[in-house]
Design an enzyme around this catalytic site. Structure first.
Site, PDB file in Angstrom:
ATOM      1  N   HIS A 355       0.707  -1.344   0.045  1.00  0.00           N
ATOM      2  CA  HIS A 355       0.085  -0.252   0.126  1.00  0.00           C
ATOM      3  C   HIS A 355       0.883   1.484  -0.018  1.00  0.00           C
ATOM      4  O   HIS A 355       0.420   2.400  -0.240  1.00  0.00           O
ATOM      5  CB  HIS A 355      -0.835  -0.218   1.220  1.00  0.00           C
ATOM      6  CG  HIS A 355      -2.213   0.754   1.045  1.00  0.00           C
ATOM      7  ND1 HIS A 355      -2.359   2.133   0.208  1.00  0.00           N
ATOM      8  CD2 HIS A 355      -3.348   0.599   1.820  1.00  0.00           C
ATOM      9  CE1 HIS A 355      -3.547   2.457   0.330  1.00  0.00           C
ATOM     10  NE2 HIS A 355      -4.112   1.684   1.249  1.00  0.00           N
ATOM     11  N   PRO A 444     -25.146   6.679  -3.897  1.00  0.00           N
ATOM     12  CA  PRO A 444     -24.870   5.206  -3.500  1.00  0.00           C
ATOM     13  C   PRO A 444     -23.926   4.714  -2.517  1.00  0.00           C
ATOM     14  O   PRO A 444     -23.939   3.925  -1.800  1.00  0.00           O
ATOM     15  CB  PRO A 444     -24.717   4.377  -5.012  1.00  0.00           C
ATOM     16  CG  PRO A 444     -24.288   5.670  -5.930  1.00  0.00           C
ATOM     17  CD  PRO A 444     -25.089   6.851  -5.340  1.00  0.00           C
TER      18      PRO A 444
END
Length: 640
Positions: A355, A444
């Site tokens: 990451h 959403p």
């Protein structure tokens, strides 16, 4: 993103980098005001309930206990005083120093964030920091099927290498919001990038160059049964084809399956960082050739991993495949590599990525590109079957001794022990998706975040401090900001949903207020007006100046509200495409919760630690799905 597939374009991928605005420093007053509000909403307890009780909301209501979160006024008042004192005192001085720093840097946070969030972290990063996810090919032309690993692998690898060539030519389209370009720097870190362990701080090695910048490595590394192989993907000036890649992969696969396993050097990358750094130094000290082999792996375009397992997966159930990708065989993935492309025996694929160099949206982009190409070509290679006379893969044979082998065994043992404690629940909710929520005028992403808040509240009987990733790529080298989605409005709505005396109209109004607040906060965070990174900057200025840590950061409510990386809900929208991902929880009593959104479904992946008796990923996912239905029913109600 559907319109941002890699294709020829007049714009160059990195052409707007010099014109992007610098990362701003927010107002101190505004940041502290927002922080205080976030503390307000997370200082809740269950009135009259033993704090050590391991009972969720359903148990409490069955016992007739009324769940009413309330702010501990004494704690809050003390925090308010600490904040006011900080604002008028040391905080203002630190803020001025931060403004001075920002004058000399286009991104005042970049170096700090990389170090504090990633490179200084000493816990094993492969399990605790990396993100992972499955390729979506199994949903269309490549359902799980034994005997397809090598042929499918050659095709997906080829499409990945095409993307690498597009990136080198700067033909990957610039990401934009409207007509505004976003920072593309993280794409430089996708290929030929690797983290290198250090005793106290790791470093990142990046070997990628665009064609205009010069030569770039053109080899990949393949890991199989504890052994490592390398071969070039450019031959006589041309990219090798899938039939040629198939020849190379078949050679490696046959060799590894007919000879003893290798030592599994890659498992060392799963170790605690300082232990791995010392093991690496010892390995290099054994023989200088070991360093050359390590550098071959570090500089490779990517690591291609061959797993022997065949994890189950369907378009509705991702749990087993996601677990296999995140916590699979540590001897066949290089945990420090920016891109491990993982293949399984049943022809299913995924990726596991460090990451530190980039955020998940970079991997989403290439994953979608590759999946679309496989879909467009019906999962087949439609070009020439000719195979040129290409040199066979070369094995990277490390010089090892008993100590190295012991280090490897220790690394494998600790990794497998920790990995076995992880619970993964990953499913598709197929009753409806983005199409219906948009039809109801509900965003959403906010819809899922609020459903998660309600689910957590029902499961645990109190709100959960929540991190949602906000993107700051509008700015030069921008990455992320923390969006604290457990808002006062969200908590009030959750309370109302559990209170039989609150009518439907009031519940709906409170829900819409929570939507409005969440949407505004996300907009602010993406515009550089969040506060978590600002507070981090003030803390780091104090440390660099040799000053005592300000009381703001030692106040118990700072960590209780999620500060310092203590969020019980660590969440992120992966996007609106066929790409899913997962991370482990940020804290032991927390959850990792990644999701993606489609027209007809929501797909979520939730992680929790089995050793924590309070958490249950399966229950949280199912309660989130129940909350989806409750929210739509609330909007559909004729009694409003």
């Amino acid at each position: 993103m559907e319109n941002q597939l890699a294709k020829s374009t007049e714009e160059r991928t990195f052409q707007y980098q010099d014109s992007l605005p610098s990362l701003p420093v927010p107002s101190l007053e505004e940041s502290l005001k927002k922080y205080l509000e976030s503390v307000t909403r997370t200082c809740y307890q269950i009135r009259g309930l033993d704090p050590d009780a391991k009972r969720g909301f359903l148990d409490l209501t069955r016992e007739g206990i009324q769940v009413k979160p309330f702010a501990n006024q004494e704690e809050y008042k003390k925090t308010e005083e600490i904040v006011q004192k900080f604002q008028s005192g040391i905080g203002e001085k630190l803020h001025q120093k931060l403004l001075e720093r920002a004058k000399g840097k286009r991104n005042w946070l970049e170096e700090w964030w990389l170090n504090v969030a990633y490179l200084d972290v000493r816990i094993p990063s492969q399990l605790n920091v990396n993100f992972a996810g499955p390729a979506a090919h199994f949903e269309h032309y490549w359902p799980p099927k034994e005997g397809t690993q090598l042929e499918r692998g050659s095709i997906t690898l080829w499409h990945n290498l095409n993307y690498w060539q597009l990136l080198r030519k700067e033909k990957v389209p610039v990401h934009k919001v409207g007509n505004t370009p976003l920072d593309m720097n993280q794409f430089r870190m996708l290929f030929s990038t690797c983290k290198v362990p250090g005793i106290t701080r790791d470093s990142i090695m990046n070997y990628f160059r665009t064609e205009s910048e010069g030569r770039s490595p053109n080899h990949i590394v393949v890991l199989c049964r504890g052994r490592a192989f390398v071969f070039d993907v450019i031959h006589e000036g041309c990219l090798v084809t899938p039939p040629e890649l198939l020849r190379q992969l078949t050679y490696i696969h046959k060799k590894c399956h007919s000879e003893p396993d290798g030592p599994g050097i890659a498992a060392l990358t799963s170790e605690e960082r300082t232990r791995w750094a010392k093991a690496r130094e010892y390995l290099i000290g054994l023989d200088p050739e070991n360093l050359a082999l390590l550098e071959k792996i570090q500089s490779s375009l990517l690591v291609y991993s061959m797993e022997d397992s065949s994890p189950h997966v369907t378009p509705e159930d991702y749990s087993e495949i996601i677990a296999a990708i995140l916590i699979g065989d540590p001897t066949v993935r290089w945990g420090d590599k920016s891109y491990n492309l993982i293949s399984f025996s049943n022809g299913v694929f995924g990726c596991n990525c460090d990451h530190a160099p980039f955020d998940a949206m970079i991997m989403v982009n290439i994953s979608y590109y590759v999946d679309e190409k496989i879909f467009q070509n019906e999962g087949r290679w439609k070009g020439s079957e000719k195979v040129r006379d290409i040199p066979l893969p070369e094995e990277l044979i490390f010089i090892v001794d008993e100590k190295v082998l012991n280090d490897i065994n220790q690394a494998k043992a600790q990794y497998l022990r920790e990995a076995s404690d992880l619970q993964i629940a990953a499913y598709a909710f197929t009753s409806f998706g983005k199409k219906l929520t948009k039809n109801k005028m509900l965003h959403p992403d906010t819809f899922i975040q609020l459903a998660l808040q309600l689910a957590y509240y029902r499961l645990h009987g109190h709100p959960g401090c929540c991190y949602e990733t906000a993107m700051t790529r509008h700015f030069y080298h921008g990455r992320t900001e923390t969006m604290r989605s457990c808002t006062v409005e969200a908590v009030r709505w959750c309370q109302s949903m559990q209170d039989p005396s609150v009518n439907l109209h009031e519940q709906q109004q409170k829900m819409l207020q929570a939507f409005a607040k969440h949407n505004k906060m996300m907009k602010d965070c993406s515009a550089g007006k969040g506060f978590d990174r600002h507070l981090l900057g003030l803390l780091l200025i104090a440390k660099e100046e040799g000053l005592p840590v300000p009381e703001l950061f030692t106040d118990p409510l700072f960590s209780k509200s999620g500060g310092g990386g203590n969020f019980v809900l660590s969440t992120s929208l992966v996007g609106y495409l066929r790409v899913q991902g997962v991370v482990v929880p940020m804290v032991h009593n927390g959850y990792g919760f990644f999701y993606h959104i489609r027209d007809d479904r929501f797909v979520v992946a939730c992680s929790a630690w089995k050793s924590c008796p309070e958490t249950d990923a399966e229950k949280l996912v199912q309660l989130t799905f129940c909350a989806f239905h409750d929210m739509i029913q609330l909007m559909n109600s004729t009694h409003l």
